[in-house]
Motif scaffolding. Structure first.
Motif, PDB file in Angstrom:
ATOM      1  N   ASN A  39       0.748  -1.183   0.051  1.00  0.00           N
ATOM      2  CA  ASN A  39      -0.149  -0.022  -0.095  1.00  0.00           C
ATOM      3  C   ASN A  39       0.963   1.231   0.135  1.00  0.00           C
ATOM      4  N   ALA A  40       0.423   2.532  -0.276  1.00  0.00           N
ATOM      5  CA  ALA A  40       1.059   3.716  -0.426  1.00  0.00           C
ATOM      6  C   ALA A  40       1.563   3.795   0.782  1.00  0.00           C
ATOM      7  N   CYS A  41       2.992   4.332   0.967  1.00  0.00           N
ATOM      8  CA  CYS A  41       3.550   4.735   2.232  1.00  0.00           C
ATOM      9  C   CYS A  41       4.112   3.758   2.966  1.00  0.00           C
ATOM     10  N   GLY A  42       3.825   2.379   2.190  1.00  0.00           N
ATOM     11  CA  GLY A  42       4.385   1.083   3.305  1.00  0.00           C
ATOM     12  C   GLY A  42       3.397   0.968   4.429  1.00  0.00           C
ATOM     13  N   VAL A  43       2.193   1.239   4.186  1.00  0.00           N
ATOM     14  CA  VAL A  43       1.482   0.824   5.515  1.00  0.00           C
ATOM     15  C   VAL A  43       1.394  -0.550   6.027  1.00  0.00           C
ATOM     16  N   SER A  44       1.705  -0.732   7.191  1.00  0.00           N
ATOM     17  CA  SER A  44       1.849  -2.252   7.652  1.00  0.00           C
ATOM     18  C   SER A  44       0.190  -2.355   8.076  1.00  0.00           C
ATOM     19  N   SER A  45       0.048  -3.765   7.728  1.00  0.00           N
ATOM     20  CA  SER A  45      -1.230  -4.334   7.898  1.00  0.00           C
ATOM     21  C   SER A  45      -1.995  -4.122   9.026  1.00  0.00           C
ATOM     22  N   ARG A  46      -1.244  -4.225  10.065  1.00  0.00           N
ATOM     23  CA  ARG A  46      -1.758  -3.709  11.471  1.00  0.00           C
ATOM     24  C   ARG A  46      -2.561  -2.346  11.581  1.00  0.00           C
ATOM     25  N   ASP A  47      -1.981  -1.418  10.709  1.00  0.00           N
ATOM     26  CA  ASP A  47      -2.401   0.085  10.603  1.00  0.00           C
ATOM     27  C   ASP A  47      -3.488   0.081   9.438  1.00  0.00           C
ATOM     28  N   LEU A  48      -3.855  -0.833   8.667  1.00  0.00           N
ATOM     29  CA  LEU A  48      -4.766  -0.617   7.632  1.00  0.00           C
ATOM     30  C   LEU A  48      -6.239  -0.268   7.938  1.00  0.00           C
ATOM     31  N   LEU A  49      -6.691  -0.863   9.084  1.00  0.00           N
ATOM     32  CA  LEU A  49      -8.135  -0.849   9.429  1.00  0.00           C
ATOM     33  C   LEU A  49      -8.116   0.781  10.105  1.00  0.00           C
ATOM     34  N   THR A  50      -7.104   1.240  11.104  1.00  0.00           N
ATOM     35  CA  THR A  50      -7.001   2.490  11.669  1.00  0.00           C
ATOM     36  C   THR A  50      -7.018   3.447  10.288  1.00  0.00           C
ATOM     37  N   THR A  51      -6.069   3.275   9.358  1.00  0.00           N
ATOM     38  CA  THR A  51      -6.058   4.158   8.412  1.00  0.00           C
ATOM     39  C   THR A  51      -7.319   4.265   7.552  1.00  0.00           C
ATOM     40  N   ASN A  52      -7.911   3.191   7.392  1.00  0.00           N
ATOM     41  CA  ASN A  52      -9.426   3.101   6.552  1.00  0.00           C
ATOM     42  C   ASN A  52     -10.308   3.951   7.477  1.00  0.00           C
ATOM     43  N   LEU A  53     -10.542   3.801   8.950  1.00  0.00           N
ATOM     44  CA  LEU A  53     -11.176   4.634   9.780  1.00  0.00           C
ATOM     45  C   LEU A  53     -11.081   6.224   9.509  1.00  0.00           C
ATOM     46  N   LEU A  54      -9.824   6.387   9.567  1.00  0.00           N
ATOM     47  CA  LEU A  54      -9.512   7.773   9.519  1.00  0.00           C
ATOM     48  C   LEU A  54      -9.989   8.554   8.166  1.00  0.00           C
ATOM     49  N   THR A  55      -9.316   7.806   7.040  1.00  0.00           N
ATOM     50  CA  THR A  55     -10.140   8.167   6.003  1.00  0.00           C
ATOM     51  C   THR A  55     -11.514   8.309   5.810  1.00  0.00           C
ATOM     52  N   MET A  56     -12.186   7.556   6.111  1.00  0.00           N
ATOM     53  CA  MET A  56     -13.811   7.431   6.186  1.00  0.00           C
ATOM     54  C   MET A  56     -14.189   8.711   6.926  1.00  0.00           C
ATOM     55  N   LEU A  57     -13.558   8.927   8.318  1.00  0.00           N
ATOM     56  CA  LEU A  57     -14.027  10.313   9.037  1.00  0.00           C
ATOM     57  C   LEU A  57     -13.524  11.440   8.540  1.00  0.00           C
ATOM     58  N   LEU A  58     -12.503  11.594   7.890  1.00  0.00           N
ATOM     59  CA  LEU A  58     -12.117  12.675   7.093  1.00  0.00           C
ATOM     60  C   LEU A  58     -12.931  12.995   6.097  1.00  0.00           C
ATOM     61  N   ARG A  59     -13.191  12.009   5.454  1.00  0.00           N
ATOM     62  CA  ARG A  59     -13.935  12.251   4.022  1.00  0.00           C
ATOM     63  C   ARG A  59     -15.348  13.048   4.608  1.00  0.00           C
ATOM     64  N   GLN A  60     -16.069  12.336   5.601  1.00  0.00           N
ATOM     65  CA  GLN A  60     -17.079  13.030   6.269  1.00  0.00           C
ATOM     66  C   GLN A  60     -16.931  14.677   6.482  1.00  0.00           C
ATOM     67  N   VAL A  61     -15.696  14.843   7.108  1.00  0.00           N
ATOM     68  CA  VAL A  61     -15.621  16.255   7.365  1.00  0.00           C
ATOM     69  C   VAL A  61     -15.538  17.215   6.306  1.00  0.00           C
ATOM     70  N   VAL A  62     -14.706  16.534   5.414  1.00  0.00           N
ATOM     71  CA  VAL A  62     -14.458  17.497   4.174  1.00  0.00           C
ATOM     72  C   VAL A  62     -15.762  17.568   3.531  1.00  0.00           C
ATOM     73  N   GLN A  63     -16.744  16.748   3.358  1.00  0.00           N
ATOM     74  CA  GLN A  63     -17.836  16.871   2.642  1.00  0.00           C
ATOM     75  C   GLN A  63     -18.621  17.913   3.454  1.00  0.00           C
ATOM     76  N   THR A  64     -18.747  17.659   4.706  1.00  0.00           N
ATOM     77  CA  THR A  64     -19.433  18.878   5.533  1.00  0.00           C
ATOM     78  C   THR A  64     -19.219  20.255   5.533  1.00  0.00           C
ATOM     79  N   MET A  65     -17.655  20.285   5.462  1.00  0.00           N
ATOM     80  CA  MET A  65     -17.125  21.752   5.436  1.00  0.00           C
ATOM     81  C   MET A  65     -17.266  22.193   3.911  1.00  0.00           C
ATOM     82  N   LEU A  66     -17.115  21.487   2.923  1.00  0.00           N
ATOM     83  CA  LEU A  66     -17.275  21.776   1.352  1.00  0.00           C
ATOM     84  C   LEU A  66     -18.760  22.380   1.366  1.00  0.00           C
ATOM     85  N   HIS A  67     -19.673  21.819   1.884  1.00  0.00           N
ATOM     86  CA  HIS A  67     -21.182  21.970   1.888  1.00  0.00           C
ATOM     87  C   HIS A  67     -21.341  23.421   2.447  1.00  0.00           C
ATOM     88  N   GLN A  68     -20.797  23.690   3.565  1.00  0.00           N
ATOM     89  CA  GLN A  68     -20.876  24.960   4.353  1.00  0.00           C
ATOM     90  C   GLN A  68     -20.316  25.927   3.698  1.00  0.00           C
TER      91      GLN A  68
END
Length: 542
Positions: free
Chosen positions: A75-104
């Motif tokens: 994966n990009a940046c050599g993400v270790s497999s133990r960090d993949l779930l956390t990375t996916n959660l962070l991406t999902m959360l930040l995507r919601q923040v971005v969409q909310t802020m863009l709307h406002q």
């Protein structure tokens, strides 16, 4: 102004809700959601890059997650497999923040291209963790152009806030924006305590005078210990397992009570604190559990009772470590103090800095050596300060955390270099694994400075140059294999465009930048001066 880092996902991993809404649904509809296989995740940022389980969940984790190997992936940046779930959660959360802020923001009449974004990271984050954040930023839909998305160290953001918030150092000292002012920012958040120290230059811009310090000493660790030790001991293991399985929402209610109660605990606390037991937990306890609890708590069976001694022991989980970090930074500040009439200032920021216990402990330990300041609304210091940083960064130079460099082949020195490192090359005997220093630990590095070294391929048929970026606390390392020297990234530069030239004309200018929040690497081909295709992969073991 702030939302909660929380996600509620269905059995397929699709998002049901995020932030406070996710928590509300988990508390009010927990049984139905659990029956449907939903999971609630929160506080997962600090799990990134740790050797612990990938994330915390109120529901049981998938055994496959626990079995994930800790090695690197493609994966990009050599993400270790133990960090993949956390990375996916962070991406999902930040995507919601971005969409909310863009709307406002777009509803206010601005275009998407008008926006510059800033993401804050703890000072203790490694370059590997920051690189993962860059990957998260890209996948969350934020712009990829240079300068459109900034990373800000959280205590540095808090420093920007303290300078504009109206915080005063008293009648004796200069304001925090004055030339020559010296101050340390102690950012006490939920996951970490991060510390940076600055002295203003003649223009009032900040120059870092101590290396960033940080550790996992935030207030969330009090909550974790409350649940994993105190509540577990009070109810017993069997009852606790039933609570976690059947009514975790009631357990969250108890943690919420503790969240409200802990901000009133004082260093000189003499009264007990009671946490009322929710109905769901009371039913799980039954008569036997109530009698057991009453025997432990002087006949109280409808609440958990925390004595002053227990509260002191609980806060000792994080406060002594915080005092130790402040002591180390203050000692370094004092060692470089020129004018004794200019006081050192300790600025407390972050939500946990509202704690009377923490404030009293810091004042008792350091008030004779420094002026202690708590700006208005310290719980929003990082958030508001990050906006000021993004608009007009006030930092002019930072201290290099480590000695940084790359591995190169240098002339072999008989009797000095080990035979195992000797390589025969067209231009003589070379010693591989030599540490080519770009920046030294503790060195003050201007934020806009780039260090450039020109490197050449060793062999005529070499089509790419690959080298590691290394870090060590040693100021004068000789080999990248020395003890304490860690590889933090791997860089590959394509030499295809210049293969028609002689090997001695295939030089590559390698630029490294250490004065910003992140270590940055770029390369230019000497022939033609164009940017070389460069891949950088940060390693999880750094």
């Amino acid at each position: 102004m702030k939302n909660l880092s929380a996600l509620l996902l269905d059995a397929r991993g699709e998002m049901i809700a995020w932030g406070f809404e996710a928590r509300r649904m988990w508390l009010t509809q927990g049984m139905a959601l659990r029956t449907a296989g939903a999971r609630y995740y929160h506080g997962f940022k600090m799990d990134l890059g740790t050797l612990e389980e990938a994330t915390r969940s109120e529901a049981s984790a998938d055994p496959a997650d626990d079995a994930a190997e800790s090695g690197r992936t493609d994966n990009a940046c050599g993400v270790s497999s133990r960090d993949l779930l956390t990375t996916n959660l962070l991406t999902m959360l930040l995507r919601q923040v971005v969409q909310t802020m863009l709307h406002q923001i777009t509803a206010s009449g601005y275009d998407e291209d008008d926006i510059r974004w800033v993401i804050t990271v703890p000072a203790c984050f490694t370059d590997y963790q920051k690189a993962i954040y860059r990957d998260v930023i890209k996948n969350a839909g934020l712009p990829g152009e240079d300068g459109r998305v900034l990373l800000s160290l959280e205590p540095e953001a808090a420093a920007h806030y303290a300078r504009v918030s109206g915080a005063r150092t008293g009648d004796d000292g200069p304001p925090l924006v004055a030339p020559g002012a010296r101050f340390m920012v102690v950012d006490c958040g939920g996951g970490t305590v991060d510390i940076t120290a600055y002295q203003n230059d003649q223009d009032g811009k900040m120059i870092e005078i101590g290396r960033s310090l940080g550790d996992r000493l935030g207030s969330d660790f009090l909550n974790r210990r409350i649940e994993s030790e105190y509540i577990l001991e009070a109810f017993g293991k069997d009852v606790m397992e039933g609570i976690r399985e059947e009514c975790p929402d009631a357990l969250l209610h108890m943690i919420d009570q503790w969240e409200r109660a802990k901000v009133a605990v004082r260093l000189d606390q003499e009264e007990n604190i009671n946490l009322l037991i929710p109905t769901g937990i009371d039913r799980k306890m039954g008569a036997t559990g109530r009698r057991r609890l009453a025997r432990r708590q002087n006949k109280v069976d409808d609440a958990l009772v925390f004595t002053p001694a227990q509260l002191h022991a609980l806060f000792d989980t994080v406060v002594p470590g915080t005092l130790g970090l402040i002591e180390a930074q203050l000692t370094e500040m004092e060692s470089t103090q020129g004018d004794p009439d200019v006081p050192n200032v300790i600025v407390l920021a972050g939500g946990f800095s509202n704690s009377p216990y923490l404030q009293q402990a810091i004042k008792e330990r350091f008030s004779a050596r420094a002026t202690i300041v708590v700006p208005p609304n310290p719980d929003i210091a990082v958030l508001a300060g990050a906006v000021h940083f993004c608009y007009d960064p006030q930092i002019r130079a930072r201290r290099s955390r480590f000695t940084y460099g790359i591995d190169t082949a240098m002339a072999f020195e008989e009797g000095v270099d080990p035979e195992s490192s000797r390589v025969s090359a067209p231009h003589g005997e070379r010693c591989v694994d030599r540490f080519n220093v770009f920046a030294t630990a503790g060195q003050s590095v201007p934020t806009d400075a780039e260090v450039c070294h020109v490197i050449f391929p060793m062999f005529d048929d070499q089509k790419r140059i690959t080298f590691g970026v290394y870090a060590t606390g040693d100021a004068e390392p000789r080999y990248v294999t020395d003890d304490g020297c860690d590889q933090l990234a791997e860089v590959t530069i394509d030499l295809g465009p210049v293969m028609r030239f002689d090997r001695t004309e295939r030089g590559v200018r390698t630029f490294m930048k250490f004065g910003e929040t992140e270590v940055k690497v770029r390369a230019e081909l000497v022939q033609g001066g164009g940017e070389a295709a460069t891949q950088v992969r940060f390693h999880s073991n750094y």
